[in-house]
Design an enzyme around this catalytic site. Structure first.
Site, PDB file in Angstrom:
ATOM      1  N   LYS A 103      -2.921 -44.166   9.811  1.00 13.30           N
ATOM      2  CA  LYS A 103      -3.625 -43.497  10.913  1.00 13.30           C
ATOM      3  C   LYS A 103      -5.010 -44.103  11.004  1.00 13.30           C
ATOM      4  O   LYS A 103      -5.563 -44.577  10.021  1.00 13.30           O
ATOM      5  CB  LYS A 103      -3.754 -41.997  10.612  1.00 13.30           C
TER       6      LYS A 103
HETATM    7  P1  NAD Z   1      -4.209 -35.059  24.112  1.00  9.12           P
HETATM    8  O1  NAD Z   1      -5.536 -35.667  23.907  1.00  9.12           O
HETATM    9  O2  NAD Z   1      -3.304 -35.589  25.169  1.00  9.12           O
HETATM   10  O3  NAD Z   1      -4.388 -33.474  24.394  1.00  9.12           O
HETATM   11  C1  NAD Z   1      -5.114 -32.637  23.548  1.00  9.12           C
HETATM   12  C2  NAD Z   1      -5.189 -31.247  24.175  1.00  9.12           C
HETATM   13  O4  NAD Z   1      -5.812 -30.374  23.238  1.00  9.12           O
HETATM   14  C3  NAD Z   1      -6.029 -31.181  25.453  1.00  9.12           C
HETATM   15  O5  NAD Z   1      -5.415 -30.292  26.377  1.00  9.12           O
HETATM   16  C4  NAD Z   1      -7.352 -30.575  24.967  1.00  9.12           C
HETATM   17  O6  NAD Z   1      -8.032 -29.839  25.983  1.00  9.12           O
HETATM   18  C5  NAD Z   1      -6.858 -29.642  23.873  1.00  9.12           C
HETATM   19  N1  NAD Z   1      -7.893 -29.310  22.891  1.00  9.12           N
HETATM   20  C6  NAD Z   1      -8.752 -30.156  22.266  1.00  9.12           C
HETATM   21  N2  NAD Z   1      -9.592 -29.452  21.490  1.00  9.12           N
HETATM   22  C7  NAD Z   1      -9.248 -28.149  21.607  1.00  9.12           C
HETATM   23  C8  NAD Z   1      -9.739 -26.935  21.057  1.00  9.12           C
HETATM   24  N3  NAD Z   1     -10.755 -26.934  20.200  1.00  9.12           N
HETATM   25  N4  NAD Z   1      -9.147 -25.781  21.418  1.00  9.12           N
HETATM   26  C9  NAD Z   1      -8.118 -25.766  22.286  1.00  9.12           C
HETATM   27  N5  NAD Z   1      -7.604 -26.878  22.843  1.00  9.12           N
HETATM   28  C10 NAD Z   1      -8.170 -28.052  22.506  1.00  9.12           C
HETATM   29  O7  NAD Z   1      -3.494 -35.104  22.676  1.00  9.12           O
HETATM   30  P2  NAD Z   1      -1.926 -35.132  22.350  1.00  9.12           P
HETATM   31  O8  NAD Z   1      -1.470 -36.535  22.264  1.00  9.12           O
HETATM   32  O9  NAD Z   1      -1.210 -34.157  23.224  1.00  9.12           O
HETATM   33  O10 NAD Z   1      -1.943 -34.582  20.839  1.00  9.12           O
HETATM   34  C11 NAD Z   1      -2.048 -33.187  20.556  1.00  9.12           C
HETATM   35  C12 NAD Z   1      -1.708 -32.940  19.094  1.00  9.12           C
HETATM   36  O11 NAD Z   1      -0.387 -33.401  18.837  1.00  9.12           O
HETATM   37  C13 NAD Z   1      -2.611 -33.656  18.090  1.00  9.12           C
HETATM   38  O12 NAD Z   1      -2.747 -32.829  16.955  1.00  9.12           O
HETATM   39  C14 NAD Z   1      -1.819 -34.906  17.742  1.00  9.12           C
HETATM   40  O13 NAD Z   1      -2.169 -35.420  16.473  1.00  9.12           O
HETATM   41  C15 NAD Z   1      -0.418 -34.334  17.756  1.00  9.12           C
HETATM   42  N6  NAD Z   1       0.626 -35.335  17.959  1.00  9.12           N
HETATM   43  C16 NAD Z   1       0.660 -36.106  19.075  1.00  9.12           C
HETATM   44  C17 NAD Z   1       1.681 -37.025  19.240  1.00  9.12           C
HETATM   45  C18 NAD Z   1       1.813 -37.864  20.482  1.00  9.12           C
HETATM   46  O14 NAD Z   1       2.830 -38.560  20.610  1.00  9.12           O
HETATM   47  N7  NAD Z   1       0.891 -37.812  21.424  1.00  9.12           N
HETATM   48  C19 NAD Z   1       2.656 -37.184  18.224  1.00  9.12           C
HETATM   49  C20 NAD Z   1       2.602 -36.361  17.100  1.00  9.12           C
HETATM   50  C21 NAD Z   1       1.580 -35.439  16.977  1.00  9.12           C
END
Ligand code: NAD
Length: 516
Positions: free
Chosen positions: A184
């Site tokens: 990561k």
């Molecule tokens: P993203 O940046 O597309 O979206 C993040 C969302 O979280 C946004 O809607 C933002 O407003 C919200 N957010 C941020 N801080 C916040 C807070 N303090 N309180 C409430 N909401 C908040 O990110 P993503 O790719 O959707 O990833 C989200 C989570 O899923 C992360 O933990 C990431 O590590 C995990 N994840 C993502 C993937 C992927 O393929 N994108 C895969 C596995 C895990």
């Protein structure tokens, strides 16, 4: 002498609790339970490599909005007529980047470095300087295959956090049975404060420095919070530009746009995977997802795609909380309209706020909304013990990485709330990343149906194995064989998932041995 002896006997100070040590608590618990080989344990307790470096970039000039008091000093300043408005790039916080020759040929009225635009507002012209950003790549383990894991652009990152996230990838790739290890990395940056061309320069520089540490068969980054397919395209270009066999390097990053070697179904894969797990949970109880109610925290890639899928399956989304606020509709939010609202070009924050089909409620009320499933899909550590006490749901399906603290885990267990842990629930992303990587290696292109079918089978097979380990009863069915993994007594699901990961990783060390 006596004094010295008593000093020697003083108890060692308790190790500082950090995000990493907290994340490793479950590793230690599962390792104890299966009596993990002591050398394998040492190999897994700390990452193979921790890279910290810096990237610098030249920034553009900016127009920064000033306070009303400051603006009143320029009340007589006429508006500047901008000849080349495409050169003005508006950021979420009201700042404007001056791209190219944005003001060239314009009739500029400027006083003391301030000017008025046709929107009537006064801006200070701040010349672009150079900026330095802290960059990371943690490579946790590669016993099962090349390091694999996301690239995060966020202000709140640290070595400690990336260590935890990289280790989580090691467990997740083992659980998803994809031939990768865990890694990561990312940058300490709020990407929303930079223009598109600035982010391009910063990303290219990040890859320039990263290039000798990664590769399609060594370490394969993907998108995470704050990055997307466009950033992956830049990383691929910087890695492969000028190389003789650049098309064989397409698999250096995953999560690319399908038009440049990405996989069909990758964008929605993580959200899709969470919903496959929830579906399988209900199937195990002779039920379906239809008619079930959800609350979702985070409406980015994972949250919004999960919402669209659960909506198609006939479930109801009652409330969404994001970084800017919460909206709620007891009758169910209109998911496609909400997604359209968050992706509208003028919604620079991509926030659910301002959506007309729901009422605004507080974050603490969000956690209290009665629903069947809570789907955290934002950042880590959001479900604290207090939040876990207030939840009015039956299932927590972790779309985010590490959203539930260890204390909250205990509360959920005491309250009988089912947990579908992140290392299986959000493994859809890395699983389809693997499919993308295979397609790149073979120069193939699979259909979305083929990807979804493979993903569904992979996740459900491994989720069922975890449920069997959790119950303490091994089974062999047409789809899965959990017998080698059960430990003869019931354990919680998070621990069961970790047991599955550790047994699969341990097999590599024990069968291949250690090179000296
Ligand atoms: P993203 O940046 O597309 O979206 C993040 C969302 O979280 C946004 O809607 C933002 O407003 C919200 N957010 C941020 N801080 C916040 C807070 N303090 N309180 C409430 N909401 C908040 O990110 P993503 O790719 O959707 O990833 C989200 C989570 O899923 C992360 O933990 C990431 O590590 C995990 N994840 C993502 C993937 C992927 O393929 N994108 C895969 C596995 C895990």
């Amino acid at each position: 002498m006596a004094e010295e002896a008593s000093f020697m006997r003083a108890p060692a100070p308790a190790p500082k609790r950090t995000i990493y040590t907290e994340a490793m608590e479950i590793f230690n618990r599962a390792a104890d339970l299966i009596n993990l080989d002591s050398r394998v344990r040492l190999e897994l307790e700390e990452p193979d490599y921790e890279h910290i470096f810096y990237v610098t970039a030249k920034l553009r000039d900016r127009l920064v909005p000033v306070s009303p008091e400051k603006a009143s000093e320029f009340s007589d300043l006429p508006a500047t007529q901008v000849r080349n408005p495409e050169g003005l790039e508006r950021l979420m916080d009201g700042r404007i980047i001056l791209n190219g020759k944005a003001l060239l040929g314009s009739d500029v009225s400027i006083r003391n470095g301030h000017l008025r635009l046709s929107d009537g507002n006064i801006y200070e012209l701040v010349p672009g300087g150079s900026e330095r950003f802290k960059a990371y790549r943690v490579q946790h383990n590669q016993a099962r295959g090349p390091y694999k894991g996301g690239t995060r652009y966020h202000l709140n990152v640290s070595l400690d956090l990336f260590k935890a996230l990289a280790a989580e990838m090691t467990w997740k790739t083992a659980i998803a049975e994809v031939p990768f290890g865990g890694g990561k990395g990312g940058l300490q940056i709020d990407p929303r404060q930079y223009g598109k061309e600035e982010l391009e320069a910063i990303t290219l520089r990040y890859m320039y420095k990263l290039k000798n540490m990664i590769g399609p068969d060594l370490d394969i980054p993907a998108p995470d919070v704050g990055t997307n397919g466009a950033i992956m395209a830049l990383m691929y270009r910087q890695y492969s530009d000028g190389e003789r066999e650049r098309h064989n390097m397409r698999g250096v990053v995953t999560g690319k746009d399908v038009r440049i070697g990405g996989s069909e179904g990758r964008v929605k894969a993580t959200g899709q995977g969470v919903i496959f797990c929830v579906e399988d949970y209900y199937a195990a109880h002779g039920d379906t997802i239809k008619g079930k109610s959800f609350i979702i925290q985070g409406f980015g890639n994972v949250g919004s795609n999960a919402a669209l899928i659960l909506h198609k399956l006939g479930a109801k989304l009652l409330a969404v909380n994001d970084a800017d606020g919460t909206i709620y509709n007891p009758e169910g939010l209109d998911v496609p309209a909400l997604v359209e609202h968050t992706r509208a070009p003028d919604n620079l924050k991509r926030s659910v706020l301002g959506f007309s089909g729901g009422q605004v409620i507080s974050k603490s009320d969000f956690w209290r909304v009665p629903a069947d499933v809570c789907l955290p899909a934002a950042l880590g550590g959001e479900i604290t013990a207090d939040v876990a006490e207030s939840l009015q749901v039956k299932v927590v399906a972790e779309g985010a990485n590490g959203p539930t603290t260890p204390e909250a885990d205990r509360v959920l267990q005491e309250r009988g709330i089912t947990l579908i842990p992140d290392i299986i629930a959000n493994a859809g992303g890395v699983t389809v990343s693997y499919y993308e990587w295979i397609q790149n290696k073979r120069m193939e292109r699979w259909t979305e149906e083929a990807v979804d079918r493979r993903l569904e089978l992979a996740l459900k097979r491994n989720y069922r194995t975890i449920l069997d380990i959790s119950r303490g009863e091994g089974r062999r069915t047409e789809m899965h064989d959990s017998r080698p993994f059960v430990i003869g007594k019931p354990v919680d699901t998070r621990c069961a998932a970790m047991i599955l990961a550790l047994k699969r990783i341990e097999a590599h060390y024990m069968l291949e041995g250690f090179s000296q």
